[in-house]
Design a protein around this motif. Structure first.
Motif, PDB file in Angstrom:
ATOM      1  N   ILE A  25       0.855  -1.186   0.000  1.00 25.61           N
ATOM      2  CA  ILE A  25       0.000   0.000   0.000  1.00 25.61           C
ATOM      3  C   ILE A  25       0.896   1.243   0.000  1.00 25.61           C
ATOM      4  CG2 ILE A  25      -1.696   1.325   1.305  1.00 25.61           C
ATOM      5  CD1 ILE A  25      -2.854  -1.157   0.003  1.00 25.61           C
ATOM      6  N   THR A  26       0.658   2.129  -0.942  1.00 24.22           N
ATOM      7  CA  THR A  26       1.552   3.270  -1.128  1.00 24.22           C
ATOM      8  C   THR A  26       1.238   4.389  -0.144  1.00 24.22           C
ATOM      9  OG1 THR A  26       0.078   4.232  -2.788  1.00 24.22           O
ATOM     10  CG2 THR A  26       1.804   2.757  -3.579  1.00 24.22           C
ATOM     11  N   ASP A  27       2.214   5.270   0.017  1.00 24.62           N
ATOM     12  CA  ASP A  27       2.039   6.428   0.899  1.00 24.62           C
ATOM     13  C   ASP A  27       1.334   7.542   0.128  1.00 24.62           C
ATOM     14  OD1 ASP A  27       2.207   7.963   3.159  1.00 24.62           O
ATOM     15  OD2 ASP A  27       4.244   8.655   2.780  1.00 24.62           O
ATOM     16  N   SER A  28       0.138   7.230  -0.333  1.00 25.34           N
ATOM     17  CA  SER A  28      -0.656   8.161  -1.138  1.00 25.34           C
ATOM     18  C   SER A  28      -2.093   8.068  -0.638  1.00 25.34           C
ATOM     19  CB  SER A  28      -0.578   7.791  -2.622  1.00 25.34           C
ATOM     20  OG  SER A  28      -1.170   6.523  -2.835  1.00 25.34           O
ATOM     21  N   ASP A  29      -3.024   8.584  -1.415  1.00 25.80           N
ATOM     22  CA  ASP A  29      -4.414   8.575  -0.971  1.00 25.80           C
ATOM     23  C   ASP A  29      -4.959   7.162  -0.799  1.00 25.80           C
ATOM     24  OD1 ASP A  29      -4.429  11.291  -0.932  1.00 25.80           O
ATOM     25  OD2 ASP A  29      -5.672  11.561  -2.715  1.00 25.80           O
ATOM     26  N   GLU A  30      -4.393   6.172  -1.495  1.00 31.58           N
ATOM     27  CA  GLU A  30      -4.933   4.822  -1.348  1.00 31.58           C
ATOM     28  C   GLU A  30      -4.783   4.313   0.081  1.00 31.58           C
ATOM     29  OE1 GLU A  30      -3.579   1.383  -3.332  1.00 31.58           O
ATOM     30  OE2 GLU A  30      -1.485   1.612  -2.802  1.00 31.58           O
ATOM     31  N   ALA A  31      -3.777   4.803   0.800  1.00 31.32           N
ATOM     32  CA  ALA A  31      -3.617   4.382   2.191  1.00 31.32           C
ATOM     33  C   ALA A  31      -4.798   4.828   3.047  1.00 31.32           C
ATOM     34  CB  ALA A  31      -2.312   4.937   2.758  1.00 31.32           C
ATOM     35  N   TYR A  32      -5.391   5.987   2.729  1.00 34.75           N
ATOM     36  CA  TYR A  32      -6.572   6.428   3.470  1.00 34.75           C
ATOM     37  C   TYR A  32      -7.671   5.379   3.410  1.00 34.75           C
ATOM     38  CZ  TYR A  32      -4.944  11.302   3.906  1.00 34.75           C
ATOM     39  OH  TYR A  32      -4.250  12.451   4.232  1.00 34.75           O
ATOM     40  N   TYR A  33      -7.964   4.898   2.208  1.00 36.17           N
ATOM     41  CA  TYR A  33      -9.082   3.975   2.024  1.00 36.17           C
ATOM     42  C   TYR A  33      -8.756   2.584   2.551  1.00 36.17           C
ATOM     43  CZ  TYR A  33     -10.840   7.793  -0.734  1.00 36.17           C
ATOM     44  OH  TYR A  33     -11.282   9.028  -1.117  1.00 36.17           O
ATOM     45  N   ALA A  34      -7.512   2.132   2.336  1.00 39.36           N
ATOM     46  CA  ALA A  34      -7.125   0.823   2.847  1.00 39.36           C
ATOM     47  C   ALA A  34      -7.173   0.795   4.370  1.00 39.36           C
ATOM     48  CB  ALA A  34      -5.727   0.470   2.349  1.00 39.36           C
ATOM     49  N   GLU A  35      -6.634   1.826   5.008  1.00 42.89           N
ATOM     50  CA  GLU A  35      -6.576   1.859   6.466  1.00 42.89           C
ATOM     51  C   GLU A  35      -7.933   2.168   7.081  1.00 42.89           C
ATOM     52  OE1 GLU A  35      -5.601   2.061  10.501  1.00 42.89           O
ATOM     53  OE2 GLU A  35      -4.840   0.942   8.778  1.00 42.89           O
ATOM     54  N   ALA A  36      -8.673   3.114   6.523  1.00 42.75           N
ATOM     55  CA  ALA A  36      -9.989   3.439   7.086  1.00 42.75           C
ATOM     56  C   ALA A  36     -10.915   2.229   7.035  1.00 42.75           C
ATOM     57  CB  ALA A  36     -10.603   4.618   6.339  1.00 42.75           C
ATOM     58  N   SER A  37     -10.814   1.438   5.974  1.00 42.23           N
ATOM     59  CA  SER A  37     -11.628   0.223   5.882  1.00 42.23           C
ATOM     60  C   SER A  37     -11.185  -0.800   6.926  1.00 42.23           C
ATOM     61  CB  SER A  37     -11.518  -0.373   4.481  1.00 42.23           C
ATOM     62  OG  SER A  37     -11.930   0.561   3.504  1.00 42.23           O
ATOM     63  N   ARG A  38      -9.874  -0.874   7.177  1.00 41.55           N
ATOM     64  CA  ARG A  38      -9.388  -1.786   8.219  1.00 41.55           C
ATOM     65  C   ARG A  38      -9.910  -1.369   9.589  1.00 41.55           C
ATOM     66  NH1 ARG A  38      -6.085  -2.379  12.168  1.00 41.55           N
ATOM     67  NH2 ARG A  38      -5.468  -0.178  12.117  1.00 41.55           N
ATOM     68  N   GLU A  39      -9.878  -0.065   9.859  1.00 41.01           N
ATOM     69  CA  GLU A  39     -10.392   0.419  11.140  1.00 41.01           C
ATOM     70  C   GLU A  39     -11.898   0.204  11.247  1.00 41.01           C
ATOM     71  OE1 GLU A  39      -9.081   4.384  12.016  1.00 41.01           O
ATOM     72  OE2 GLU A  39      -7.019   3.983  11.370  1.00 41.01           O
ATOM     73  N   MET A  40     -12.586   0.269  10.124  1.00 44.43           N
ATOM     74  CA  MET A  40     -14.028   0.022  10.117  1.00 44.43           C
ATOM     75  C   MET A  40     -14.323  -1.396  10.592  1.00 44.43           C
ATOM     76  SD  MET A  40     -16.629   0.663   6.917  1.00 44.43           S
ATOM     77  CE  MET A  40     -16.661   2.447   7.089  1.00 44.43           C
ATOM     78  N   VAL A  41     -13.553  -2.354  10.083  1.00 43.93           N
ATOM     79  CA  VAL A  41     -13.729  -3.747  10.500  1.00 43.93           C
ATOM     80  C   VAL A  41     -13.290  -3.929  11.946  1.00 43.93           C
ATOM     81  CG1 VAL A  41     -12.953  -6.111  10.086  1.00 43.93           C
ATOM     82  CG2 VAL A  41     -13.481  -4.623   8.154  1.00 43.93           C
ATOM     83  N   GLU A  42     -12.176  -3.316  12.311  1.00 41.64           N
ATOM     84  CA  GLU A  42     -11.652  -3.453  13.675  1.00 41.64           C
ATOM     85  C   GLU A  42     -12.637  -2.924  14.707  1.00 41.64           C
ATOM     86  OE1 GLU A  42      -8.460  -0.885  15.961  1.00 41.64           O
ATOM     87  OE2 GLU A  42      -7.439  -2.248  14.573  1.00 41.64           O
ATOM     88  N   ARG A  43     -13.238  -1.763  14.434  1.00 42.24           N
ATOM     89  CA  ARG A  43     -14.143  -1.133  15.389  1.00 42.24           C
ATOM     90  C   ARG A  43     -15.560  -1.679  15.296  1.00 42.24           C
ATOM     91  NH1 ARG A  43     -12.838   3.904  17.520  1.00 42.24           N
ATOM     92  NH2 ARG A  43     -15.042   4.462  17.387  1.00 42.24           N
ATOM     93  N   GLY A  44     -15.906  -2.268  14.160  1.00 38.53           N
ATOM     94  CA  GLY A  44     -17.275  -2.719  13.961  1.00 38.53           C
ATOM     95  C   GLY A  44     -18.250  -1.583  13.732  1.00 38.53           C
ATOM     96  N   ASP A  45     -17.734  -0.405  13.392  1.00 37.70           N
ATOM     97  CA  ASP A  45     -18.571   0.769  13.110  1.00 37.70           C
ATOM     98  C   ASP A  45     -18.584   0.979  11.603  1.00 37.70           C
ATOM     99  OD1 ASP A  45     -19.826   3.176  12.803  1.00 37.70           O
ATOM    100  OD2 ASP A  45     -18.466   4.324  14.077  1.00 37.70           O
ATOM    101  N   TYR A  46     -19.704   0.672  10.965  1.00 38.90           N
ATOM    102  CA  TYR A  46     -19.805   0.758   9.511  1.00 38.90           C
ATOM    103  C   TYR A  46     -20.557   2.005   9.050  1.00 38.90           C
ATOM    104  CZ  TYR A  46     -18.036  -3.966   9.635  1.00 38.90           C
ATOM    105  OH  TYR A  46     -17.236  -5.067   9.860  1.00 38.90           O
ATOM    106  N   LEU A  47     -20.746   2.941   9.957  1.00 39.97           N
ATOM    107  CA  LEU A  47     -21.396   4.196   9.594  1.00 39.97           C
ATOM    108  C   LEU A  47     -20.371   5.287   9.297  1.00 39.97           C
ATOM    109  CD1 LEU A  47     -23.914   5.975   9.285  1.00 39.97           C
ATOM    110  CD2 LEU A  47     -23.728   6.500  11.733  1.00 39.97           C
ATOM    111  N   THR A  48     -19.485   5.571  10.231  1.00 37.44           N
ATOM    112  CA  THR A  48     -18.559   6.699  10.114  1.00 37.44           C
ATOM    113  C   THR A  48     -17.161   6.219   9.751  1.00 37.44           C
ATOM    114  OG1 THR A  48     -19.813   7.871  11.821  1.00 37.44           O
ATOM    115  CG2 THR A  48     -17.616   8.711  11.279  1.00 37.44           C
TER     116      THR A  48
END
Length: 549
Positions: A25-48
């Protein structure tokens, strides 16, 4: 039809899918989406959506949902982060095939799909964890279904309007108002010139609006209920209006910024654009365009003008113009190769020369990659040399074929050479031995983090390091903030460039402890000079992990 679709699926698999997990995963905008989706799964919060465990209001939720679903099904990996983009690329290819087949013939549809499957812009974006290619797919689906529903008089027309509204709703859920503005801009000229209002019924509009509202609005309503006007103003005004009209997100760029971007994004097919000059001149003299020419012109030119007048420009914004340009190229190539059309003239001869030019571009790319080998020390030399040789052979084959009696097969050879570019770049240029630099740095951070110490990257690995550590990091947005962070009375860990560290060490000798360093070449930010005059001392970046204790 099935055979042609299967060919395009296989071609897309080579271009978009093979080695989708390469590189890191590059140090560009794609990291935002890759990581935010990982945090979404980790937290179980699929709204924000959240990045670095803080609310991220910049984009809607659909790409995060798609990536989170891939994570849950197959695990958190690079290829699952990018799967949504790759599938959108395949969708665009099949959409171009269907549109070309409906409006022209099977040959045009197959060639348009092949152009999209092997053009550099589509291939590059299909391998990035970004919502831009999915947005381009939904915009293109909205435009094509609206045109079919308005003018082609298909059976079950209400289903086409439902599909149009659904595509617009999903696009709206992917990146917001642009999913509505661009289709409206594109459909307006043919709607007026071909009197589309004669075929539009109130019930059809109601079906489209209902499908749009059902898919596109509930999440926005839930976000407004959760966060109030703070979300609405932050996204619709900040992320959309300011991004279009100000330099808040992107630097000011020339109105002609997209010209070289478009030419580069169409590689290796760019030379075939010259086939359109003579038909365009003939249409200008006759003061008449066919209805399909009007549609393709509106579909490609108007979005390009729209983005050209905007202040904030990014190369990937013009992805929605690739399908109509691919269709136009397919028509011009088909007519030139077959000697068809109203103005054939010397088009077959020109097509042969342009095919050779496509092959020459592929050959030139192989030569540049060969020169760039000193910048790729972590790639297996044998694999690298074999891949570059295969790419050179593909370009040479196109040139030779264009010079023979079987030159009409040259466009097929160009398509194969385009797929070869994708495979070679992925498997022989970007495929490093062992972990990638950001992964090695993340491993070093986790080893050094003995008691939950704060971690802060400064100007390097700012976005992608967290994807590999899973550790919330400090936002070191300025030099002053960096110095405050390192002056902490407690032990902290910092990742920064070698030059920045030397500046700090000159001011405070012996103050910092070096723990790990990695050197790498970043192709995402490289300039053309890096390939023309490769200099490891200039192009390789060294990143260091330090502690203040």
């Amino acid at each position: 039809m099935r055979a042609a679709a299967l060919v395009l699926i296989l071609l897309s698999g080579l271009s978009f899918g093979l080695g989708l997990g390469i590189p890191a995963i590059t140090d560009s905008d794609e990291a935002y989406y890759a990581e935010a989706s990982r945090e979404m799964v980790e937290r179980g919060d699929y709204l924000t959506p959240r990045f670095n465990y803080r609310e991220r209001f910049q984009k809607p939720v659909l790409y995060y949902w798609a990536t989170a679903a891939a994570y849950r099904a197959f695990g958190v990996r690079e290829w699952t982060a990018r799967a949504g983009s790759a599938l959108a690329g395949l969708g665009l290819v099949l959409l171009a095939f269907a549109a070309g087949r409906r409006w022209f013939d099977r040959e045009v549809g197959l060639l348009a799909g092949a152009i999209l499957a092997t053009s550099f812009g589509a291939v590059f974006m299909a391998r990035m964890a970004l919502p831009d290619l999915p947005l381009a797919f939904f915009i293109s689906a909205t435009v094509s279904t609206a045109l079919v529903a308005l003018f082609d008089r298909p059976g079950h027309v209400s289903r086409w309007w439902a599909a149009c509204g659904a595509a617009a709703g999903l696009g709206f859920l992917t990146k917001g108002p642009l999913a509505l503005a661009l289709p409206a801009l594109v459909v307006a000229p043919p709607f007026l010139l071909e009197r589309g209002w004669r075929h539009l019924r109130v019930r059809h509009a109601a079906v489209a609006l209902a499908a749009f509202a059902l898919l596109g609005l509930p999440w926005y309503a839930a976000m407004t209920a959760e966060h109030g006007s703070r979300y609405l103003s932050g996204f619709f005004l900040g992320d959309n209006l300011e991004r279009f009209a100000t330099t808040a997100y992107n630097p000011h760029r020339s109105p002609f910024f997209y010209v070289p971007i478009l030419l580069g994004g169409l590689l290796p097919w760019s030379p075939f654009l010259f086939l359109g000059l003579r038909p365009a001149r003939a249409a200008w003299r006759a003061r008449r365009l066919s209805r399909h020419a009007v549609r393709l012109a509106a579909w490609s030119v108007l979005p390009l003008l729209f983005f050209s007048i905007s202040v904030g420009k990014q190369p990937r914004y013009i992805l929605p113009v690739l399908p109509p340009i691919a269709l136009a190229l397919a028509v011009w190539i088909r007519n030139a190769v077959a000697g068809r059309g109203k103005v054939p003239g010397d088009q077959p001869v020109l097509a042969r020369w342009l095919s050779a030019a496509c092959g020459a571009l592929v050959l030139a790319l192989a030569a540049l990659l060969w020169r760039a080998q000193p910048l790729l020390p972590d790639v297996a030399p044998g694999r690298r040399a074999l891949g570059i040789a295969a790419l050179a052979a593909a370009g040479l084959a196109v040139i030779v074929l264009a010079a023979t009696r079987r030159w009409r097969l040259a466009p097929a050879a160009v398509a194969l050479s385009g797929a070869a570019i994708a495979v070679v770049l992925n498997q022989a240029v970007l495929a490093e031995r062992g972990p990638y630099p950001v992964e090695r740095m993340a491993q070093a951070v986790l080893r050094a983090r003995q008691a939950g110490e704060p971690v802060g990257p400064y100007r390097v690995f700012v976005r992608n390091l967290i994807f590999y550590t899973g550790v919330e990091q400090e936002d070191l947005y300025s030099e002053a903030r960096l110095r405050d962070f390192l002056d902490s009375p407690d032990r902290v860990l910092c990742v920064l460039g070698e030059n920045d560290l030397r500046t700090l060490e000159a001011e405070r000798p012996g103050r910092f402890r070096r723990l790990q360093s990695v050197s790498y070449f970043d192709p995402a930010t490289a300039k053309l000079r890096a390939l023309l005059w490769p200099d490891p001392a200039r192009e390789l970046r060294t990143v260091v992990l330090i502690s203040n204790r």
